[in-house]
Write an enzyme that holds these catalytic residues in place. Sequence first.
Site, mmCIF file in Angstrom:
data_model
loop_
_atom_site.group_PDB
_atom_site.id
_atom_site.type_symbol
_atom_site.label_atom_id
_atom_site.label_comp_id
_atom_site.label_asym_id
_atom_site.label_seq_id
_atom_site.Cartn_x
_atom_site.Cartn_y
_atom_site.Cartn_z
ATOM 1 N N TYR A 39 0.813 -1.533 0.206
ATOM 2 C CA TYR A 39 0.390 0.197 0.009
ATOM 3 C C TYR A 39 1.429 1.619 0.077
ATOM 4 O O TYR A 39 1.344 1.112 0.792
ATOM 5 C CB TYR A 39 -1.127 0.161 1.095
ATOM 6 N N ASP A 82 -0.587 -7.592 5.797
ATOM 7 C CA ASP A 82 -1.646 -6.551 5.766
ATOM 8 C C ASP A 82 -3.419 -7.529 5.573
ATOM 9 O O ASP A 82 -2.415 -7.822 4.094
ATOM 10 C CB ASP A 82 -1.534 -5.605 4.704
HETATM 11 C C1 PLP Z 1 -6.411 2.197 2.780
HETATM 12 C C2 PLP Z 1 -5.136 0.783 3.826
HETATM 13 C C3 PLP Z 1 -4.120 0.796 4.194
HETATM 14 C C4 PLP Z 1 -4.102 2.615 5.369
HETATM 15 O O1 PLP Z 1 -5.770 1.719 5.811
HETATM 16 P P1 PLP Z 1 -5.786 3.384 6.532
HETATM 17 O O2 PLP Z 1 -7.003 2.962 7.528
HETATM 18 O O3 PLP Z 1 -6.533 4.439 5.261
HETATM 19 O O4 PLP Z 1 -4.665 4.404 7.326
HETATM 20 C C5 PLP Z 1 -3.532 -0.334 4.411
HETATM 21 N N1 PLP Z 1 -3.305 -1.294 3.866
HETATM 22 C C6 PLP Z 1 -4.197 -1.414 3.073
HETATM 23 C C7 PLP Z 1 -4.271 -3.101 1.915
HETATM 24 C C8 PLP Z 1 -5.503 -0.669 2.525
HETATM 25 O O5 PLP Z 1 -6.313 -0.700 1.570
#
Ligand code: PLP
Length: 417
Positions: A119, A191
């Site tokens: 990301y 993630d």
């Molecule tokens: C949106 C996103 C983030 C960041 O999250 P926020 O809530 O916007 O800070 C991190 N990883 C992925 C895969 C995302 O789609």
Amino acid sequence: MNNKPDSTGLDNAGAGTRAVWGGEQVRHPYNATQTPIVASAAYGYDDIDVWYDVALGKAPGFIYSRMSNPTVETLEAKIRELEMAESAVAFSSGMAAISSVLYTFLAHGDRVVSTKDSYGGTNKIFEEFLPRTGVAVTLCETFDHDDLEREIAKGCQVLYLETPTNPTLKILDIPRLVAAAKRVGAVVVADNTFATPLNQSPLALGVDVVVHSATKFLSGHGDVLGGLVCGSEALMAQVRHYREINGASLDPFSAYLIIRGMKTLALRMRQQQHSARALAEFLCTEPLVESVNYPGLPSHPNHAVACAQMSGFGAIVSFVLIGGMDTVKLLLPRLRFAHCAGNLGAVETIYGPARTTSHVENTLEERQALGISEGLVRVSVGIEDTDDLLDDLKQAFAFVKKTFNPQLNEVHTETAN
Ligand SMILES: *Cc1c(COP(=O)(O)O)cnc(C)c1O
């Protein structure tokens, strides 16, 4: 890892039931059936000894909401049930969760290995912020598992994975990379935002720490920011300690919205990924589309790995438009059932190019280096009826073709099906 579920009676329950009942099998004040929003910065005590015991963690209770809050704890219990983790820690955003995890487990002189495709915000932590603190960062080509294994084998404290990736939907082989990380004793972070706990269980695949942007599918309505981290109690104690001090805590109002959204996660996801597949298959037949990324397509280069480690392929599809940004600018504003916005995972369908969504933090040169084309469009497929979404996309493509080639006949372009 010993990420075993609580003995809440949910041990044999499915993910849909866990999403509804996780953390909610308790009696609330006034016999309320819904989790109260406890809007209090601090908690009062008449007995100084009891207060001190709570402060030392010897007795249950709350002291100050930067440390913990009852509404936030219910949310932490819910994600724990869904990820089947021992412990969870909530943050004010996904990036607060990700950066806090990285700063908890990395210090001056350490090394982290990850991929180029994470990301955009995460990529900035790797490229801009961690090197300032004396942490060595190695980002490998996302598809190159041999190179990832080689870099991991050189020694690292953290291996950071994101799969499927945003916005190109590449798939990393989690068990293979976990095995490499275990050989050098690295903490593996994954993630799981795109897959959601319904489609992928990283902890069961050997990952140590799972991070989520709860802003996306978990909350599901595009109306709140939040981040969640799951793992063993020992690791989460370190993460929680860092949050207490850096203060990236979630507020109880946001926690309540995420709890409410999460109850319908399974229902939403079922509909969303059904439509995502239909849209991906249609896009493969559309002449103005150069390529389509969806891990559920047999043509996806990592389809076999996706099948091995995922139980569903998620609701994000991306595609590259012939004609680049010129075509993007014609197509997107014609869509009736879609927001053009920098979010994903909501009940509404959302379209956006990488330039203004996942990689808004990056320059054109950086995007090119990452292999992200200007014609790349990401679709977060919502819960609308599948046929409506397909028809919408078809009429928008018909408009683009007519604009490029005005001789095209109306009858042709107003496609009914
Ligand atoms: C949106 C996103 C983030 C960041 O999250 P926020 O809530 O916007 O800070 C991190 N990883 C992925 C895969 C995302 O789609």
